[in-house]
Motif scaffolding. Structure first.
Motif, PDB file in Angstrom:
ATOM      1  N   ILE A   4      24.105 -18.623   4.363  1.00 57.41           N
ATOM      2  CA  ILE A   4      23.815 -18.074   3.042  1.00 57.41           C
ATOM      3  C   ILE A   4      22.584 -18.714   2.404  1.00 57.41           C
ATOM      4  O   ILE A   4      21.888 -18.094   1.611  1.00 57.41           O
ATOM      5  CB  ILE A   4      25.046 -18.240   2.115  1.00 57.41           C
ATOM      6  N   THR A   5      22.275 -19.952   2.758  1.00 56.09           N
ATOM      7  CA  THR A   5      21.111 -20.613   2.164  1.00 56.09           C
ATOM      8  C   THR A   5      19.803 -20.194   2.814  1.00 56.09           C
ATOM      9  O   THR A   5      18.729 -20.490   2.292  1.00 56.09           O
ATOM     10  CB  THR A   5      21.234 -22.143   2.280  1.00 56.09           C
ATOM     11  N   ILE A  60      28.670 -16.687  -4.115  1.00 51.83           N
ATOM     12  CA  ILE A  60      29.898 -16.286  -3.419  1.00 51.83           C
ATOM     13  C   ILE A  60      30.948 -15.794  -4.408  1.00 51.83           C
ATOM     14  O   ILE A  60      31.644 -14.797  -4.159  1.00 51.83           O
ATOM     15  CB  ILE A  60      30.451 -17.463  -2.585  1.00 51.83           C
ATOM     16  N   ASN A  61      31.078 -16.472  -5.539  1.00 53.42           N
ATOM     17  CA  ASN A  61      32.074 -16.063  -6.534  1.00 53.42           C
ATOM     18  C   ASN A  61      31.764 -14.691  -7.122  1.00 53.42           C
ATOM     19  O   ASN A  61      32.677 -13.926  -7.453  1.00 53.42           O
ATOM     20  CB  ASN A  61      32.151 -17.099  -7.653  1.00 53.42           C
ATOM     21  N   LEU A  66      31.723  -9.295  -0.342  1.00 47.22           N
ATOM     22  CA  LEU A  66      30.544  -9.219   0.522  1.00 47.22           C
ATOM     23  C   LEU A  66      30.522 -10.382   1.501  1.00 47.22           C
ATOM     24  O   LEU A  66      30.370 -10.184   2.718  1.00 47.22           O
ATOM     25  CB  LEU A  66      29.279  -9.220  -0.334  1.00 47.22           C
ATOM     26  N   TRP A  67      30.698 -11.594   0.995  1.00 54.08           N
ATOM     27  CA  TRP A  67      30.584 -12.756   1.877  1.00 54.08           C
ATOM     28  C   TRP A  67      31.811 -12.958   2.747  1.00 54.08           C
ATOM     29  O   TRP A  67      31.733 -13.568   3.813  1.00 54.08           O
ATOM     30  CB  TRP A  67      30.255 -14.001   1.054  1.00 54.08           C
ATOM     31  N   LEU A  68      32.933 -12.413   2.334  1.00 51.77           N
ATOM     32  CA  LEU A  68      34.105 -12.415   3.204  1.00 51.77           C
ATOM     33  C   LEU A  68      33.843 -11.512   4.407  1.00 51.77           C
ATOM     34  O   LEU A  68      34.172 -11.865   5.550  1.00 51.77           O
ATOM     35  CB  LEU A  68      35.334 -11.932   2.436  1.00 51.77           C
ATOM     36  N   THR A  69      33.199 -10.380   4.156  1.00 49.00           N
ATOM     37  CA  THR A  69      32.851  -9.461   5.243  1.00 49.00           C
ATOM     38  C   THR A  69      31.820 -10.084   6.174  1.00 49.00           C
ATOM     39  O   THR A  69      31.910  -9.956   7.400  1.00 49.00           O
ATOM     40  CB  THR A  69      32.297  -8.138   4.670  1.00 49.00           C
ATOM     41  N   SER A  83      25.925  -0.238   6.171  1.00 55.60           N
ATOM     42  CA  SER A  83      27.198   0.490   6.125  1.00 55.60           C
ATOM     43  C   SER A  83      28.392  -0.420   6.383  1.00 55.60           C
ATOM     44  O   SER A  83      29.518  -0.110   5.980  1.00 55.60           O
ATOM     45  CB  SER A  83      27.184   1.623   7.159  1.00 55.60           C
ATOM     46  N   VAL A  84      28.149  -1.563   7.042  1.00 51.53           N
ATOM     47  CA  VAL A  84      29.234  -2.505   7.326  1.00 51.53           C
ATOM     48  C   VAL A  84      29.502  -3.409   6.125  1.00 51.53           C
ATOM     49  O   VAL A  84      30.652  -3.634   5.738  1.00 51.53           O
ATOM     50  CB  VAL A  84      28.896  -3.365   8.565  1.00 51.53           C
ATOM     51  N   LEU A  85      28.429  -3.919   5.528  1.00 50.43           N
ATOM     52  CA  LEU A  85      28.588  -4.837   4.392  1.00 50.43           C
ATOM     53  C   LEU A  85      28.833  -4.103   3.079  1.00 50.43           C
ATOM     54  O   LEU A  85      29.456  -4.656   2.163  1.00 50.43           O
ATOM     55  CB  LEU A  85      27.341  -5.719   4.262  1.00 50.43           C
ATOM     56  N   PHE A  86      28.329  -2.862   2.996  1.00 47.61           N
ATOM     57  CA  PHE A  86      28.500  -2.070   1.773  1.00 47.61           C
ATOM     58  C   PHE A  86      29.051  -0.694   2.151  1.00 47.61           C
ATOM     59  O   PHE A  86      28.340   0.318   2.082  1.00 47.61           O
ATOM     60  CB  PHE A  86      27.157  -1.922   1.043  1.00 47.61           C
TER      61      PHE A  86
END
Length: 227
Positions: A4-5, A60-61, A66-69, A83-86
């Motif tokens: 994520i960074t 993340i909060n 999104l970040w769980l996916t 299409s996978v993340l959204f």
């Protein structure tokens, strides 16, 4: 944190393979760059500041689904399909995430070469406060010194360094002893940045980041107060 960074690419479904980055862009391993005040390359990997950790937590909060996916996807890749993340029906849109990232304070901090010695914004702010408090109106004092210890600024000296044997460190106080430059003669300041080895290392012609006690026309706002 490592993913994520850095860079997390999303391949858009409505364009010709164009991609958007939803990572925080706080480290660039391949380019050898870091973001002062947030990340720093160390011997065994990366070091993350409290501000960096806080930025990750807030991100993340705000977009937990999104970040769980992302975490559920293949860990060997940093490129994902929109299409996978959204997926259809998802309340969060890619455009919303991009706008959020663009408005973060960390997105406006210039990146630097790894190995550079750089003071964070908070440290520079404290320097400005202390110099204004301790020395608002410098006293003019006459003293006797040996002529050989003086540096006389002359135009025909070019880029002659007053004292080539001097080593500079963070927090060192410096003074401009030559005229005809963008920084006015006699201005005092504090070193807040030292170049890395990748930028050529320390040489007589090295460029240091300095926050000056007073603003002047043409000055660059670099992790300091405007002016």
């Amino acid at each position: 944190t490592p993913r994520i960074t850095g860079t997390v690419l999303v391949e858009k479904t409505d364009s010709n393979n164009s991609k958007a980055n939803i990572g925080l862009n706080l480290k660039f391993t391949k380019m050898g760059e870091e973001v002062p005040g947030y990340t720093k390359k160390v011997e065994n990997g990366w070091s993350y500041s409290y501000k960096c950790v806080r930025a990750v937590e807030d991100y993340i909060n705000k977009y937990q689904d999104l970040w769980l996916t992302v975490q559920q996807q293949d860990s060997s890749t940093n490129t994902f399909q929109e299409s996978v993340l959204f997926p259809t029906g998802c309340t969060t849109k890619l455009a919303d995430v991009i706008k959020y990232l663009e408005e973060l304070p960390c997105s406006k901090v210039p990146k630097m070469k790894c190995g550079s010695e750089i003071l964070a914004d908070e440290q520079v702010e404290q320097i400005e406060k202390m110099t204004a408090l301790l020395n608002p109106n410098p006293d003019m004092v006459k003293i006797k010194v040996k002529p050989r210890l003086l540096f006389r600024p002359l135009d025909n000296q070019g880029c002659l360094v007053p004292d080539p044997g001097t080593d500079f460190y963070l927090y060192d106080r410096v003074v401009v002893v030559k005229s005809g430059y963008s920084v006015p003669f006699g201005r005092r300041g504090t070193i807040i940045g030292i170049p890395s080895e990748e930028d050529g290392g320390i040489t007589p012609n090295s460029l240091y980041d300095v926050v000056f006690d007073d603003a002047f026309p043409g000055g660059i706002t670099l992790r300091c107060s405007p002016g």
